[in-house]
Design an enzyme around this catalytic site. Sequence first.
Site, short mmCIF file in Angstrom:
data_model
loop_
_atom_site.label_atom_id
_atom_site.label_comp_id
_atom_site.label_asym_id
_atom_site.label_seq_id
_atom_site.Cartn_x
_atom_site.Cartn_y
_atom_site.Cartn_z
N ARG A 313 0.86 -1.19 0.00
CA ARG A 313 0.00 0.00 0.00
C ARG A 313 0.89 1.24 0.00
NH1 ARG A 313 -5.24 -1.73 1.92
NH2 ARG A 313 -5.49 -3.75 0.87
N GLU A 315 0.67 4.19 0.83
CA GLU A 315 0.07 5.24 1.65
C GLU A 315 1.18 5.95 2.43
OE1 GLU A 315 -4.03 3.85 3.40
OE2 GLU A 315 -2.61 2.18 3.53
N ARG A 321 0.18 2.13 13.20
CA ARG A 321 -0.52 0.93 12.74
C ARG A 321 -0.45 0.72 11.23
NH1 ARG A 321 -7.04 1.62 12.64
NH2 ARG A 321 -7.17 3.44 11.29
N HIS A 322 0.33 1.54 10.53
CA HIS A 322 0.42 1.43 9.07
C HIS A 322 1.82 1.03 8.62
CE1 HIS A 322 -3.35 3.82 9.09
NE2 HIS A 322 -3.57 3.19 7.96
N GLU A 471 -8.97 -1.83 13.26
CA GLU A 471 -9.35 -2.71 12.15
C GLU A 471 -8.22 -3.69 11.82
OE1 GLU A 471 -9.48 -2.75 7.42
OE2 GLU A 471 -9.81 -0.79 8.33
N SER A 474 -10.77 -6.30 6.27
CA SER A 474 -11.87 -5.78 5.49
C SER A 474 -12.32 -6.88 4.54
CB SER A 474 -11.42 -4.55 4.70
OG SER A 474 -12.51 -3.99 4.00
N ARG A 524 -1.10 -6.79 12.26
CA ARG A 524 -2.03 -6.13 13.19
C ARG A 524 -2.61 -7.12 14.20
NH1 ARG A 524 -5.58 -1.46 10.03
NH2 ARG A 524 -3.80 -0.14 9.46
#
Length: 550
Positions: A313, A315, A321-322, A471, A474, A524
């Site tokens: 990802r 991002e 948490r990323h 989370e 998903s 996670r």
Amino acid sequence: MPLTEGQKPSEAAPPEGEKPSKNALKKAAKEKEKAEKAAKREQQEREEKEKAAANDTASHLYGHLNYEAPPPFAEKFVDLEDLESIEEDSRVTFEARVGNARVQSAKLGFLVLKAGFDSIQVVIAEGGGQSISRQMIKWCGALHTESIVRVTGLIKAPKEEVKSTTISHHELHLESIYIVAEAPEQLPIQVKDCNQPPPGEEEGEAEKEGMPNVGLKARLDNKVLSLRAPASKAIRRLESEVSRLFFEYMIQHKFTDIQPSYLAGAATEGGAEVFEVKYFEERAFLTQSPQFFKQMAIAGGMKRVFSKGPVFRAENSNTKRHLTEFTGLDFEMTIRHHYHEVLSFGESLMIYIIRGLQTQEYPKKLTNIIKEAGYPEAGTFQLPPGDQAIRITFAEAKALLSEAGVEAGEPDSDIDTAQEKALGKIMLEKYKTDFYTVDQYPRSLRPFYTHPSPHDPALTNSYDFFMRGQEIMSGAQRIHIHGELLESMRMKGVSPEDEGYRHYTEAFKWGCSPHGGGGLGMNRIVQYFLGLNNIREAALFPRDPGRLAP
């Protein structure tokens, strides 16, 4: 007379034909005398060493290991973790790292050797074993911490319980020791200083009981050393246990392990959060998930599939948490009647993993090691009574937040990180659980392949999983009708005509069963099960916007 290069004025030679001054002669005589004394001292030290070596009756029992002509070892070559079960007076050989070395006297020294989560005291006594010498004791006392050694000796019961090592009712009486791999005298960080949670973002946070605490950046920069700390090793192995339990549950339920590609000709979910790579003369992307490949496997007639692999990802999120690369545990399955078949399966899967970590002997041991190292939330994760997952809808989640006085935003706006954490506290207080699921997300918040709700076109047959209010997964039912998929793609601004999507969309053109699935973030799961402050502790070699090494 001109000065030579590098010569000071006071050192200049006298003019030709002129006699040196008395001071210069005196100085030269002192320098000569000093050099002669140094040479004599070096000669004496050399002779003493040679004499000591000649008188060293144990010279063949220590030194660097010669693999071409290895010295004899005990027939019983063991792992350190097995020494507790070995009988007293057994002769054993094993390899371990030096945790500590000290000489108590010319006749007695001690080592602490460590391997894995275990450590043992080694006694080196003059005349013991095969006539251990004072030179050998002195050599052992100078061993560098973290060096790997191969030792042979007799297992003995200590006079008193050894409290400084994990193996407390046995010690090794040394007979021989050889260096397998020598560590340098100075290390960039000390392993023992990494066996506790790293300090917060503010460097210099109070140290635990006065012990130095190495920051997270230093640990990541020196990963090989920090990984040797028992807590760090335990986190890695607990991660492996999560993977094992996932595979175990999937095989039990007749899923097929597949290996999807992690290169694709189009961004899996659209948007800009992808890493583009040069693929010969074409553009390619590191996959955001194995989503397309799982669905194509279902279209190919595989009713239940799963995979474990990297997820990318792009991002620019520098949060706790990323990661830009994490490990995904993915599954996809056909649906017979209703998409809740998939949701219920995923809930049962997570309860199986968490309960396995809590009840099986080895994961429990790992969790205890982590807790004892100063991670207070390790071992405190709560599941709902009866192991029946608590499930609420997205609308109900919003209502719970509003009832608790938390600003929840518009009905179809996403739940942000602060709201997720607040919801986690509400769910723990209300339902006594750290794990729950949220169902029926608005269509505006989900990717193009998510199946809309047949009861409300503004909603979807989709869900997220949460641990401690964060989370971890998903998932959703996917659109399996070709025409509906193309329409959804256009509605989301994704062109079905893009060549990168052709093989994906064709899979549904040729007929595909209703199906759904999800993607769990393994890092996670570990982070929130243990209550780690930062996801980088739950990744072996974490990647984020600022880190590409080691």
